[in-house]
Design an enzyme around this catalytic site. Sequence first.
Site, short mmCIF file in Angstrom:
data_model
loop_
_atom_site.label_atom_id
_atom_site.label_comp_id
_atom_site.label_asym_id
_atom_site.label_seq_id
_atom_site.Cartn_x
_atom_site.Cartn_y
_atom_site.Cartn_z
N GLY A 1 1.93 -68.04 6.43
CA GLY A 1 0.69 -68.29 7.15
C GLY A 1 0.84 -68.04 8.63
O GLY A 1 1.64 -67.21 9.07
N SER A 2 0.10 -68.79 9.43
CA SER A 2 0.02 -68.53 10.86
C SER A 2 1.26 -69.00 11.60
O SER A 2 1.95 -69.93 11.19
CB SER A 2 -1.22 -69.23 11.45
OG SER A 2 -1.00 -70.63 11.50
N SER A 3 1.53 -68.38 12.76
CA SER A 3 2.66 -68.77 13.59
C SER A 3 2.48 -70.18 14.14
O SER A 3 3.46 -70.92 14.30
CB SER A 3 2.83 -67.78 14.75
OG SER A 3 3.20 -66.52 14.27
N ARG A 4 1.24 -70.56 14.42
CA ARG A 4 1.00 -71.90 14.97
C ARG A 4 1.44 -72.97 13.98
O ARG A 4 2.14 -73.92 14.35
CB ARG A 4 -0.50 -72.06 15.30
CG ARG A 4 -0.87 -73.42 15.87
CD ARG A 4 -2.38 -73.54 16.03
NE ARG A 4 -3.06 -73.46 14.76
CZ ARG A 4 -3.21 -74.51 13.94
NH1 ARG A 4 -2.71 -75.70 14.26
NH2 ARG A 4 -3.86 -74.37 12.81
N VAL A 5 1.06 -72.82 12.72
CA VAL A 5 1.45 -73.80 11.72
C VAL A 5 2.96 -73.73 11.45
O VAL A 5 3.61 -74.75 11.25
CB VAL A 5 0.65 -73.60 10.42
CG1 VAL A 5 1.11 -74.55 9.33
CG2 VAL A 5 -0.85 -73.78 10.70
N ALA A 6 3.50 -72.52 11.46
CA ALA A 6 4.95 -72.37 11.26
C ALA A 6 5.72 -73.13 12.33
O ALA A 6 6.73 -73.81 12.03
CB ALA A 6 5.32 -70.89 11.28
N GLU B 1 7.21 -66.89 6.57
CA GLU B 1 6.69 -65.53 6.66
C GLU B 1 5.37 -65.70 7.38
O GLU B 1 4.33 -65.95 6.79
CB GLU B 1 6.51 -64.93 5.25
CG GLU B 1 6.29 -63.42 5.27
CD GLU B 1 4.84 -63.05 5.13
OE1 GLU B 1 4.20 -62.83 6.20
OE2 GLU B 1 4.34 -62.98 4.01
N CYS C 1 -1.31 -60.19 6.09
CA CYS C 1 -0.34 -60.37 7.17
C CYS C 1 0.31 -59.05 7.54
O CYS C 1 0.95 -58.94 8.59
CB CYS C 1 0.71 -61.41 6.79
SG CYS C 1 1.56 -61.04 5.26
#
Length: 523
Positions: free
Chosen positions: A251-256, A270, A305
């Site tokens: 998912g998103s970089s923010r959540v990662a 990823e 993505c």
Amino acid sequence: MMLSMRLPTSSAALRRNSRRCITSLPSWATLDPTSLGSATTPHSVTNLVNGQWTTPAKSLIIPNPMDKDAPPVCTVPDTQPEELTPFIESMNRIPKSGVHNPLKNVERYLQFGEISRKAGQALSDPTIAEFFIQTIQKTVPKSHAQAAGEVKVTADFLNNFGGDNVRFLARSFGVPGDHYGQFSNGHRWPYGPVAIIAPFNFPLEIPVLQLMGALFMGNKPVLKPAEKCALGPVAESLILNSNIRLTQFTGSSRVADMLLEKTKGKVKIEDAGFDWKILGPDVEDVDYVAWQCDQDAYACSGQKCSAESILFAHENWEKAGLFDKMKENASTRSLDDLSVAPVLTHTTNDFLGHTARLLEIPGAKLMFGGKELDNHNIPEVYGAVEPTAVFVPLKEMLKDENFEVCTTEIFAPFQVVTTFADDERSLVIEACERMSNHLTAAVVSNDVEFQTAILANTVNGTTYAGRRARTTGAPQNHWFGPAGDARGAGIGTPEAIKMVWSCHREIIMDTVVPSGWEQPKAT
């Protein structure tokens, strides 16, 4: 074990696109995909824990993204943190050594090989495949061809791991020791209890590939299909209040980044893909390259993505008419066949606002798109936009005040385009170096010197090179995942499964005390 998945979609366009009728539903089917978003009583999605389907006290009504006036697609459980006890207890029963490993319950490797074989065989049946194709279309609006591709990749993956191929994933290796009776063995060892947070855009492929990979290696996974890739309080509570030892997130970089902090680094990700394509100076096959650019940027309405986010085209391609062909191809996309579809993570206003911000950059211009779709009834909470490209001059893009907005991923049918001359290749490499995400990339050139210069100075984990190079493409036959990030997770291949879902354990056998041994002086 699974926490429920959101199912957004259906509508008149989907009904038109679903004229490929399912002649008969599979015997195990609990829904008819043609009824999703049209039946007055919506389908009810449930949780699965300890082998039982369960429904929590609250549920959410999922509106129809294609038609705000149509019936809901379904209801999904609105699971609350206080309802997680069965999930947490189930995970806490699993030891760190996993459900199976190279020394424990080894027959399970063969059992999962047989499970994978049978599942792959079933998913390769045309009737069953069509059931999943149409169900995917109701979950995430995409064309029949794109949904069929997702089903095929999933079936091929399952077929690949039939028979002995699951236990081959756990292949050990040996190294001779220092003396007689000593031998070192390296093993692939499971983590035990693990979690998977999967995205909305590939509702079959990504959950199945990561779930089966976790199971193959001896782990017990809990699967949380993400609601628009958000880390909500339920998923966070589950991960932090159980003994989950690894979380795989797509998912998103923010959540990662949030997960990285919350789990103290126990993640494999990823994350976002701001993916570049570079067209070299050697111009040939313009029609093919234009078609591939359109597919990479706008298939699935850019909600991949791996979608082409930025195009660096040598000025020779502009002279050859590439941009005009790209515009012409984009103009053929339509809601009628879902080659354009709702954007589920950005509203129309969000999209148009980002476009306007880019057009404020000196020299920037709208190449095509940049406006709301005509004649649609998509709810305002989603996006309804035309495929869009914005040209930004390369040197303006590289300025500190512009670079961030030019390289912000918009999970939508959108790309930034720029051109470069022969003496500006170093600027293109600089732009790639400054980007934060390194998932997919494409070097469209058969010029070996140009290819080598770009490939040697970039890091993207899945990079295509050559005239047919693309950014989108996550088949089962090669690695798909980011590079340059210690947290990076791949998917689909034996290397990806072993890297993500197992760790290295060394067992050194040392069994023979030599005859006549005498105790040496203490050291």
